[in-house]
Design a protein around this motif. Structure first.
Motif, PDB file in Angstrom:
ATOM      1  N   SER A   3    -105.438  -9.339  85.368  1.00  0.00           N
ATOM      2  CA  SER A   3    -106.209  -8.107  85.163  1.00  0.00           C
ATOM      3  C   SER A   3    -107.659  -8.270  85.617  1.00  0.00           C
ATOM      4  N   GLN A   4    -108.187  -7.207  86.186  1.00  0.00           N
ATOM      5  CA  GLN A   4    -109.588  -7.153  86.594  1.00  0.00           C
ATOM      6  C   GLN A   4    -110.332  -6.099  85.777  1.00  0.00           C
ATOM      7  N   LYS A   5    -109.748  -5.726  84.645  1.00  0.00           N
ATOM      8  CA  LYS A   5    -110.268  -4.630  83.834  1.00  0.00           C
ATOM      9  C   LYS A   5    -111.731  -4.831  83.439  1.00  0.00           C
ATOM     10  N   GLU A   6    -112.092  -6.018  82.984  1.00  0.00           N
ATOM     11  CA  GLU A   6    -113.468  -6.260  82.549  1.00  0.00           C
ATOM     12  C   GLU A   6    -114.447  -6.158  83.711  1.00  0.00           C
ATOM     13  N   LYS A   7    -114.086  -6.685  84.855  1.00  0.00           N
ATOM     14  CA  LYS A   7    -114.961  -6.618  86.032  1.00  0.00           C
ATOM     15  C   LYS A   7    -115.183  -5.171  86.460  1.00  0.00           C
ATOM     16  N   VAL A   8    -114.104  -4.397  86.514  1.00  0.00           N
ATOM     17  CA  VAL A   8    -114.209  -3.001  86.950  1.00  0.00           C
ATOM     18  C   VAL A   8    -115.001  -2.180  85.934  1.00  0.00           C
TER      19      VAL A   8
END
Length: 107
Positions: free
Chosen positions: A90-95
């Protein structure tokens, strides 16, 4: 139904770390080029080159809003890819930590 040649082409696109990362980022939400440049810490021409390949491969689509271009996933017709992307980190935090307002782009 997907044929071997189509699947081979998709696998070639997924075999590049940058393109795989882009697809992972786009799983979270649509993004503009400036957001992708910032998230990937690379140049705009580099991001644009990868986006051209992903678009030509039918994995992303673009929407123009004024002078800005936003990219999103185009995998609804590729169930095998949806399954594959479930296993990509997941890249949720970065996005979530970036926005056009913060970058002062995409008025």
């Amino acid at each position: 139904m997907v044929d071997i040649e189509q699947l081979s082409d998709v696998c070639k696109l997924l075999g590049d770390k940058m393109r795989l990362t882009i697809l992972s980022l786009l799983q979270e939400r649509e993004l503009c080029v400036n957001e992708l440049v910032e998230l990937l810490q690379t140049s705009q021409p580099n991001v644009s080159q990868h986006m051209r390949k992903l678009k030509a491969g039918g994995l992303v689509k673009e929407a123009k809003k004024g002078q800005w271009v936003y990219y999103s996933l185009n995998v609804e017709d590729k169930p095998y890819l949806n399954t594959f992307l479930q296993y990509v980190p997941s890249q949720k935090e970065k996005v979530a930590a970036i926005s056009c307002e913060q970058l002062n782009c995409c008025d």
